[in-house]
Design a protein around this motif. Structure first.
Motif, PDB file in Angstrom:
ATOM      1  N   GLU A   1       8.459  19.049 -13.379  1.00 16.65           N
ATOM      2  CA  GLU A   1       9.216  18.797 -14.081  1.00 16.65           C
ATOM      3  C   GLU A   1      10.819  17.690 -13.168  1.00 16.65           C
ATOM      4  O   GLU A   1      11.030  16.797 -13.644  1.00 16.65           O
ATOM      5  CB  GLU A   1      10.453  20.315 -14.658  1.00 16.65           C
ATOM      6  N   ALA A   2      10.804  18.205 -12.164  1.00 12.19           N
ATOM      7  CA  ALA A   2      11.813  17.713 -11.596  1.00 12.19           C
ATOM      8  C   ALA A   2      11.407  16.732 -10.767  1.00 12.19           C
ATOM      9  O   ALA A   2      12.318  15.308 -10.704  1.00 12.19           O
ATOM     10  CB  ALA A   2      11.883  18.705 -10.189  1.00 12.19           C
ATOM     11  N   LEU A   3      10.047  16.194 -11.044  1.00 12.00           N
ATOM     12  CA  LEU A   3       9.011  15.128 -10.742  1.00 12.00           C
ATOM     13  C   LEU A   3       9.035  13.860 -10.905  1.00 12.00           C
ATOM     14  O   LEU A   3       9.748  12.603 -11.709  1.00 12.00           O
ATOM     15  CB  LEU A   3       7.936  14.715 -10.232  1.00 12.00           C
ATOM     16  N   ALA A   4       9.032  14.526 -12.838  1.00 13.55           N
ATOM     17  CA  ALA A   4       9.534  13.539 -14.254  1.00 13.55           C
ATOM     18  C   ALA A   4      10.864  13.338 -14.398  1.00 13.55           C
ATOM     19  O   ALA A   4      10.889  12.494 -14.904  1.00 13.55           O
ATOM     20  CB  ALA A   4       9.077  14.739 -15.281  1.00 13.55           C
ATOM     21  N   LYS A   5      11.550  13.850 -13.796  1.00 12.03           N
ATOM     22  CA  LYS A   5      13.109  13.588 -13.566  1.00 12.03           C
ATOM     23  C   LYS A   5      13.762  12.327 -12.739  1.00 12.03           C
ATOM     24  O   LYS A   5      15.229  12.121 -12.539  1.00 12.03           O
ATOM     25  CB  LYS A   5      13.685  14.835 -13.815  1.00 12.03           C
ATOM     26  N   LEU A   6      12.846  12.142 -11.476  1.00 14.73           N
ATOM     27  CA  LEU A   6      12.774  11.279 -10.999  1.00 14.73           C
ATOM     28  C   LEU A   6      13.189   9.690 -11.297  1.00 14.73           C
ATOM     29  O   LEU A   6      12.793   9.040 -11.892  1.00 14.73           O
ATOM     30  CB  LEU A   6      11.922  11.169  -9.181  1.00 14.73           C
TER      31      LEU A   6
ATOM     32  N   LEU B   1      15.385   4.944  -8.411  1.00 17.11           N
ATOM     33  CA  LEU B   1      15.640   4.861  -7.021  1.00 17.11           C
ATOM     34  C   LEU B   1      15.203   5.861  -6.246  1.00 17.11           C
ATOM     35  O   LEU B   1      15.244   6.172  -4.929  1.00 17.11           O
ATOM     36  CB  LEU B   1      17.508   4.617  -6.768  1.00 17.11           C
ATOM     37  N   ASP B   2      15.070   7.363  -6.738  1.00 19.15           N
ATOM     38  CA  ASP B   2      15.388   8.200  -5.960  1.00 19.15           C
ATOM     39  C   ASP B   2      13.797   9.154  -5.498  1.00 19.15           C
ATOM     40  O   ASP B   2      13.509   8.694  -4.285  1.00 19.15           O
ATOM     41  CB  ASP B   2      15.516   9.935  -7.648  1.00 19.15           C
ATOM     42  N   ARG B   3      13.034   8.186  -7.051  1.00 18.28           N
ATOM     43  CA  ARG B   3      11.332   8.111  -5.667  1.00 18.28           C
ATOM     44  C   ARG B   3      10.808   7.102  -5.233  1.00 18.28           C
ATOM     45  O   ARG B   3      10.292   7.713  -4.632  1.00 18.28           O
ATOM     46  CB  ARG B   3       9.759   7.901  -7.524  1.00 18.28           C
ATOM     47  N   TYR B   4      11.431   6.175  -5.047  1.00 23.62           N
ATOM     48  CA  TYR B   4      12.073   5.362  -4.315  1.00 23.62           C
ATOM     49  C   TYR B   4      12.544   5.726  -2.858  1.00 23.62           C
ATOM     50  O   TYR B   4      11.314   6.230  -1.263  1.00 23.62           O
ATOM     51  CB  TYR B   4      12.334   3.927  -4.269  1.00 23.62           C
ATOM     52  N   ILE B   5      13.270   6.954  -2.664  1.00 26.47           N
ATOM     53  CA  ILE B   5      14.319   7.825  -1.417  1.00 26.47           C
ATOM     54  C   ILE B   5      12.946   8.526  -1.059  1.00 26.47           C
ATOM     55  O   ILE B   5      12.512   8.236   0.462  1.00 26.47           O
ATOM     56  CB  ILE B   5      15.491   8.314  -2.162  1.00 26.47           C
ATOM     57  N   GLN B   6      12.355   9.234  -1.797  1.00 23.69           N
ATOM     58  CA  GLN B   6      10.987  10.110  -1.601  1.00 23.69           C
ATOM     59  C   GLN B   6       9.618   9.155  -1.437  1.00 23.69           C
ATOM     60  O   GLN B   6       9.010  10.680  -0.254  1.00 23.69           O
ATOM     61  CB  GLN B   6      10.777  10.768  -2.496  1.00 23.69           C
ATOM     62  N   GLU B   7       9.720   8.187  -1.648  1.00 21.82           N
ATOM     63  CA  GLU B   7       8.611   8.042  -0.989  1.00 21.82           C
ATOM     64  C   GLU B   7       8.380   6.965   0.363  1.00 21.82           C
ATOM     65  O   GLU B   7       7.988   7.429   1.556  1.00 21.82           O
ATOM     66  CB  GLU B   7       7.839   6.993  -1.950  1.00 21.82           C
ATOM     67  N   LYS B   8      10.265   6.863   0.582  1.00 21.52           N
ATOM     68  CA  LYS B   8       9.994   6.213   2.315  1.00 21.52           C
ATOM     69  C   LYS B   8      10.142   7.290   2.815  1.00 21.52           C
ATOM     70  O   LYS B   8       9.949   7.665   4.075  1.00 21.52           O
ATOM     71  CB  LYS B   8      11.860   5.654   1.855  1.00 21.52           C
TER      72      LYS B   8
ATOM     73  N   SER C   1       8.153  10.371   3.140  1.00 26.42           N
ATOM     74  CA  SER C   1       6.524  10.922   2.838  1.00 26.42           C
ATOM     75  C   SER C   1       5.810  10.107   4.086  1.00 26.42           C
ATOM     76  O   SER C   1       5.631   9.385   4.719  1.00 26.42           O
ATOM     77  CB  SER C   1       5.956  10.490   0.802  1.00 26.42           C
ATOM     78  N   SER C   2       5.553  11.312   4.302  1.00 27.82           N
ATOM     79  CA  SER C   2       4.240  11.086   5.478  1.00 27.82           C
ATOM     80  C   SER C   2       2.665  10.003   4.961  1.00 27.82           C
ATOM     81  O   SER C   2       2.377   9.507   5.700  1.00 27.82           O
ATOM     82  CB  SER C   2       3.979  12.151   6.122  1.00 27.82           C
ATOM     83  N   TRP C   3       2.740  10.300   3.902  1.00 30.20           N
ATOM     84  CA  TRP C   3       1.645   9.389   2.937  1.00 30.20           C
ATOM     85  C   TRP C   3       2.546   8.017   2.271  1.00 30.20           C
ATOM     86  O   TRP C   3       1.399   7.874   1.858  1.00 30.20           O
ATOM     87  CB  TRP C   3       1.128  10.297   1.671  1.00 30.20           C
ATOM     88  N   SER C   4       3.354   8.590   2.797  1.00 28.39           N
ATOM     89  CA  SER C   4       3.976   6.829   1.637  1.00 28.39           C
ATOM     90  C   SER C   4       2.487   5.048   1.923  1.00 28.39           C
ATOM     91  O   SER C   4       3.025   4.374   1.443  1.00 28.39           O
ATOM     92  CB  SER C   4       4.734   6.229   1.778  1.00 28.39           C
ATOM     93  N   MET C   5       2.726   5.138   3.614  1.00 25.77           N
ATOM     94  CA  MET C   5       1.745   3.871   3.766  1.00 25.77           C
ATOM     95  C   MET C   5       0.130   4.679   3.469  1.00 25.77           C
ATOM     96  O   MET C   5      -0.547   4.126   4.150  1.00 25.77           O
ATOM     97  CB  MET C   5       2.472   3.583   4.650  1.00 25.77           C
ATOM     98  N   ALA C   6      -0.017   5.685   2.603  1.00 24.63           N
ATOM     99  CA  ALA C   6      -2.087   6.518   3.678  1.00 24.63           C
ATOM    100  C   ALA C   6      -2.565   5.253   3.218  1.00 24.63           C
ATOM    101  O   ALA C   6      -3.709   4.934   4.413  1.00 24.63           O
ATOM    102  CB  ALA C   6      -2.012   7.351   2.668  1.00 24.63           C
ATOM    103  N   GLU C   7      -2.541   4.142   2.687  1.00 26.31           N
ATOM    104  CA  GLU C   7      -3.654   3.129   2.133  1.00 26.31           C
ATOM    105  C   GLU C   7      -3.916   2.269   3.551  1.00 26.31           C
ATOM    106  O   GLU C   7      -5.206   1.465   3.411  1.00 26.31           O
ATOM    107  CB  GLU C   7      -3.131   1.758   1.243  1.00 26.31           C
TER     108      GLU C   7
END
Length: 194
Positions: free
Chosen positions: A152-157, A160-167, A169-175
């Motif tokens: 539910e919290a993920l769906a509400k991001l 901008l919130d998702r970008y901040i969370q991605e930044k 994240s340890s896996w933001s550049m996992a590719e």
């Protein structure tokens, strides 16, 4: 034991790195390099006492591995509790460069490991510099908002919130690690790192 030190180009501060060579180190031979990142709030090493025979050997610094395969072992300081982001990341890259200048490092066998915050740092540094490492081993470290937030919290991001969370994240550049051998050591009952 070898004391590696340098004056940082960013802020002019002296930086140090614990370094151990295997017994029988031969500079004519190429050696694998293991870089181990410390966890949160590490003990501040007493650099002056590093030269004492009874206090310069680290209990965890094992330079003789399976089949007596010797390695160069390093523990950079990474500016303390930076999670190896920014200037802490630069410190890790800098000590690897120092090792390659001073010792005969096999550039195809540079390995990165770390536990807790150092495990997080293993992800952070490796995703930003995958060309430096043959393999990585994060030990109970790293975080991603997908594992911390409910559906539910993920769906509400918001975007901008998702970008901040991605930044964060340890896996933001996992590719960037798609072709990297990785040994992840983590348990679901770990009380320190979710």
């Amino acid at each position: 034991f070898v004391r590696l030190a340098y004056r940082d180009e960013v802020d002019g501060s002296p930086q140090y790195c614990l370094t151990y060579l295997p017994g029988g180190y031969d500079p004519a031979k190429k050696w694998p390099l293991v870089v181990k990142l410390h966890g949160y709030n590490p003990a501040n090493p007493e650099y002056v006492r590093w030269w004492g025979v009874d206090s310069r050997h680290h209990a965890l610094a094992d330079t003789e591995y399976n089949g007596h395969q010797g390695v160069i072992y390093m523990e950079p300081r990474g500016r303390g509790n930076t999670s190896y982001i920014g200037i802490g990341d630069l410190d890790v890259v800098r000590v690897i460069q120092l090792a390659k200048e001073r010792f005969n490092v096999d550039e195809d066998r540079v390995y990165l490991i770390g536990d807790s915050m150092g495990g997080w740092g293993t992800w952070n540094v490796a995703t930003r510099h995958p060309d430096l490492f043959a393999a990585i081993a994060p030990i109970f470290g790293g975080v991603d908002y997908h594992s911390q937030l409910s559906e539910e919290a993920l769906a509400k991001l918001t975007p901008l919130d998702r970008y901040i969370q991605e930044k964060g994240s340890s896996w933001s550049m996992a590719e960037s690690l798609l072709n990297m051998p990785i040994f992840v050591h983590h348990g679901d009952v770990d009380k320190s790192v979710n």
